[in-house]
Design a protein around this motif. Structure first.
Motif, PDB file in Angstrom:
ATOM      1  N   ASN A 168      -3.376  50.624 -23.678  1.00  0.00           N
ATOM      2  CA  ASN A 168      -3.505  50.906 -25.112  1.00  0.00           C
ATOM      3  C   ASN A 168      -2.214  51.527 -25.648  1.00  0.00           C
ATOM      4  N   THR A 223       0.433  49.792 -28.235  1.00  0.00           N
ATOM      5  CA  THR A 223       0.715  50.515 -29.484  1.00  0.00           C
ATOM      6  C   THR A 223       2.212  50.731 -29.660  1.00  0.00           C
ATOM      7  N   ARG A 228      -3.395  48.390 -35.680  1.00  0.00           N
ATOM      8  CA  ARG A 228      -2.009  48.800 -35.450  1.00  0.00           C
ATOM      9  C   ARG A 228      -1.019  47.849 -36.118  1.00  0.00           C
TER      10      ARG A 228
END
Length: 181
Positions: A74, A78, A108
């Motif tokens: 993650n 990101t 995002r």
């Protein structure tokens, strides 16, 4: 050339930074769009990436497929999205297979993806039929967000002819395409 997007693996790009920059600059001047494939698997830095005339970063599927699982995927996804966005590149997530991944990426500001979430690889005839249906339903603007072949396909019959006369099934059995997230 403006309908062609060349994908270069990150590791290949970083083997000889100066030579890569020279070659990519020449391609860019010819109108070819350029994307870094398998981003996150090599050893590029922000300063190195900013030296290349790139249009897109393709986040490696190993990070996308692990979104939501324990570990650093993650965070890595990101950071890759933020890094590419800061450089004003299009960000394409590879290996998008689940709605939770789509939601994560959209949150995002990743706007393109590749993977089985929308569908699998297509034959030339299936691609042509899909493009015709999309053109009728969504219009040309929606198609502009697909990869180079899709961008070139506003004339689906021409693309089908091109694929049938120049498509070598022994080289690649499918057409990869991006989809808007």
């Amino acid at each position: 050339p403006g309908c062609l997007e060349l994908e270069i693996a990150e590791a290949t790009l970083m083997r000889d930074v100066d030579a890569s920059k020279h070659i990519l600059t020449a391609l860019k001047q010819a109108g070819v769009r350029l994307a870094v494939d398998d981003f996150g698997t090599g050893y590029s830095s922000l300063s190195c990436l900013s030296r290349f005339p790139l249009d897109a970063l393709k986040i490696d599927r190993s990070f996308v497929s692990a979104i939501g699982a324990p570990g650093d995927a993650n965070l890595i996804a990101t950071v890759a999205i933020a890094m590419g966005s800061a450089l004003k590149y299009r960000i394409i997530a590879q290996g998008v297979e689940a709605q939770c991944q789509v939601d994560f990426l959209k949150a995002r500001s990743c706007t393109e993806g590749q993977g089985f979430c929308v569908g699998g690889p297509l034959t030339a005839a299936e691609f042509s039929q899909r493009m015709q249906a999309l053109l009728v339903h969504y219009g040309k603007d929606a198609i502009a967000r697909w990869t180079a072949m899709a961008r070139a396909s506003e004339h689906a019959a021409l693309v089908e002819e091109l694929l049938q006369t120049h498509y070598d099934p022994s080289y690649d059995r499918s057409i990869q395409r991006n989809f808007p997230l």
